[in-house]
Enzyme design. Structure first.
Site, PDB file in Angstrom:
ATOM      1  N   ASP A 211       0.824  -1.203   0.000  1.00 52.01           N
ATOM      2  CA  ASP A 211       0.000   0.000   0.000  1.00 52.01           C
ATOM      3  C   ASP A 211       0.864   1.262   0.000  1.00 52.01           C
ATOM      4  O   ASP A 211       1.817   1.365   0.784  1.00 52.01           O
ATOM      5  CB  ASP A 211      -0.898  -0.015   1.242  1.00 52.01           C
ATOM      6  CG  ASP A 211      -1.813   1.190   1.322  1.00 52.01           C
ATOM      7  OD1 ASP A 211      -2.756   1.243   0.515  1.00 52.01           O
ATOM      8  OD2 ASP A 211      -1.575   2.060   2.178  1.00 52.01           O
ATOM      9  N   GLU A 275       0.936  -0.621  -5.122  1.00 53.07           N
ATOM     10  CA  GLU A 275      -0.002   0.440  -5.473  1.00 53.07           C
ATOM     11  C   GLU A 275       0.804   1.730  -5.597  1.00 53.07           C
ATOM     12  O   GLU A 275       1.540   2.089  -4.679  1.00 53.07           O
ATOM     13  CB  GLU A 275      -1.068   0.604  -4.393  1.00 53.07           C
ATOM     14  CG  GLU A 275      -1.980   1.797  -4.637  1.00 53.07           C
ATOM     15  CD  GLU A 275      -2.611   2.350  -3.366  1.00 53.07           C
ATOM     16  OE1 GLU A 275      -3.762   2.792  -3.440  1.00 53.07           O
ATOM     17  OE2 GLU A 275      -1.946   2.342  -2.317  1.00 53.07           O
TER      18      GLU A 275
END
Length: 535
Positions: A211, A275
């Site tokens: 993330d 990401e």
């Protein structure tokens, strides 16, 4: 305690993930096993047969770690713990065992940009300037006038610095003030992150989605960000007024990723995907996946926040990932837990069913990995959430100008006639979609022509055609509403044509074998939102 499997030797590594279809599960909203209105690990395990029945290769489970839930699990208070609302470590082990028994790989999130302010590391770090973890977070002195050290702004609005009286300093948080930034320039912090990854690898996970990794390192010189040019678009956050040159995207991030990849490679056959947000993420995505020593893949927001789906958008996205030696492997998502449902962004209600079928074939035809967000296979729409029911801290802070992420996180509809559509026996943490009963799993299971059953057939087609799964891709036409590209691999070339508009289009081909058609498309003609693959 459940016995942990021994790490696999690196020689056993294989690229199962290249061209994989990955199904994202948002635990809070997938299935509730105990009636408290919040989805949990046991609920996921109970419905893995459904996921395996789609034909996907892997599941990605969004955070289920111990957390005060200020940002619903992305504020982690224990990177190696399961929050009680989701269950226990034993529940997680049971989930992994069941998934593997069904032939599904299991990916989980790793949040390395920040932790919760309730994490023991941060509690120790803020206690003084000379404790063992004093430099595990990003601390800085105030300016002479007491203002923050830099002009950096938080993604969620307002300054990215919060004053802490214990230290007499500011700490950095690129997101909520409850999410202090870890200092990944510190080798000890990197070691701790790798130890948490090893903990989950030892429990059998097959990989990680990392993330916000481009937020993991800041500019140590603490230089101010320059202003962003005014594009004429509304700017609802102070974050949007800056070019994010110094608060993120430091050049040393790939060096940490090399350490991370070395760890995952030591287990064999593991997959890593980053990401990478921002308006122009391709350079970072390439840097994070370059060669064979960094991450396996990355995905950006090319489609996630796009207001319309156009041939030019597709061409622009895929052109950044040619099949060249040393260039990384892309992953694509049209929806996720942070982005509004694509059907609500891209098409009006009158054409929604046809568009959904075309969209699914397009996603599953692109070169790269395809990430499906739960409910995308049902054609779920964005749910309007009233202010009284909002949970999303960003939407609450910027109401009503920021579109709530809650609208994509509503409970999955399992049974059309059941209370709360079969998600829970209690009150769901978010309301169910008022139009989702007609899209429920049980109704679509029984309809051979449903989007759900089409999705199963399209995934099977992708697996049956090496050119679709991992072949090269060349866009030959991207103009108006017509998109045409070729996929080539294993000695076969497939021609793929998509009509992204509501008119009828003629195709220039006089021969070919139709492998797949949606919405009545033929060798010669594409009806509204028609699409065809020729072999």
């Amino acid at each position: 305690m459940t016995a942990m499997p021994a790490p696999l030797p690196a020689a056993d590594a294989h690229e199962w993930w290249r061209g994989a279809v990955i199904y994202q599960i948002y635990p809070r909203s997938f299935a509730d096993s105990n009636g408290d209105g919040i989805g949990d690990l046991a609920g996921i395990t109970a419905h893995l047969d459904y996921v395996a029945g789609l034909g996907v290769d892997a599941i990605w489970i969004s955070p289920f770690f111990t957390s005060p839930m200020r940002d619903f699990g992305y504020d982690v208070a224990d990177f190696c713990g399961v929050d009680p609302i989701f269950g226990t470590l034993a529940d997680f082990d049971a989930l992994v065992a069941r998934a593997h028994g069904l032939g599904l790989k299991v990916l989980i999130d790793q949040v390395y940009s920040h932790s919760s302010d309730q994490h023991p590391w941060f509690k120790e770090s803020r206690a003084s300037r000379d404790n063992p973890k004093a430099d595990w977070y990003v601390w800085a002195d105030a300016k002479a006038d007491g203002s923050p050290p830099t002009n950096w702004q938080s993604v969620f609005g307002g300054p990215a610095w919060t004053w802490d009286a214990r230290r007499g300093q500011y700490y950095l948080h690129n997101f909520l003030r409850d999410q202090p930034d870890l200092n990944f320039h510190n080798r000890a912090v990197q070691d701790a992150a790798l130890a948490t990854a090893k903990f989950w690898l030892d429990r059998g996970v097959d990989g990680f989605r990392i993330d916000a990794i481009n937020f993991s390192m800041h500019d140590p010189q603490l230089r101010d960000n320059p202003p962003a040019p005014d594009t004429g678009k509304p700017r609802t956050r102070s974050f949007d007024f800056q070019q994010h040159v110094y608060n993120q995207s430091h050049a040393d991030i790939p060096l940490f990723l090399e350490r991370f990849r070395a760890l995952t490679d030591s287990y064999g056959g593991r997959f890593t995907v980053a990401e990478v947000g921002g308006p122009s993420p391709e350079a970072e995505m390439h840097a994070f996946t370059e060669g064979h020593g960094r991450l396996n893949s990355a995905y950006g927001f090319n489609f996630l926040y796009a207001e319309t789906l156009t041939p030019e958008l597709v061409e622009d996205a895929v052109s950044n990932w040619p099949a060249e030696q040393g260039l990384g492997w892309p992953s694509w998502a049209f929806e996720n837990h942070d982005a509004p449902r694509a059907l609500s962004r891209w098409i009006g209600a009158d054409h929604r069913d046809a568009f959904a079928r075309m969209k699914m074939l397009l996603l599953l035809s692109l070169r790269g990995n395809a990430i499906l967000f739960q409910g995308e296979e049902l054609g779920l729409t964005q749910v309007e959430i009233g202010f009284a029911d909002l949970q999303d801290p960003e939407a609450i802070a910027n109401w009503p100008l920021t579109l709530s992420r809650d609208g994509v996180r509503t409970p999955l509809p399992w049974a059309a006639e059941a209370p709360q559509l079969g998600f829970t026996t209690g009150k769901p943490w978010l309301p169910v979609g008022p139009d989702h009963a007609a899209l429920a799993v049980d109704r679509q299971q029984a309809d051979p022509e449903s989007l759900l059953n089409l999705t199963r057939r399209l995934i099977a087609l992708r697996h049956a055609q090496p050119a679709l799964a991992a072949g090269s891709m060349s866009v030959t036409h991207a103009e108006g509403d017509l998109l045409i590209f070729e996929r080539a691999g294993d000695g076969r070339t497939l021609r793929c044509a998509f009509n992204l508009g509501a008119g009828t289009l003629r195709l220039p081909w006089g021969e070919g074998t139709v492998l797949q058609s949606v919405n009545g498309a033929t060798l010669a003609e594409l009806p509204p939102f028609g699409a065809v693959i020729l072999g």
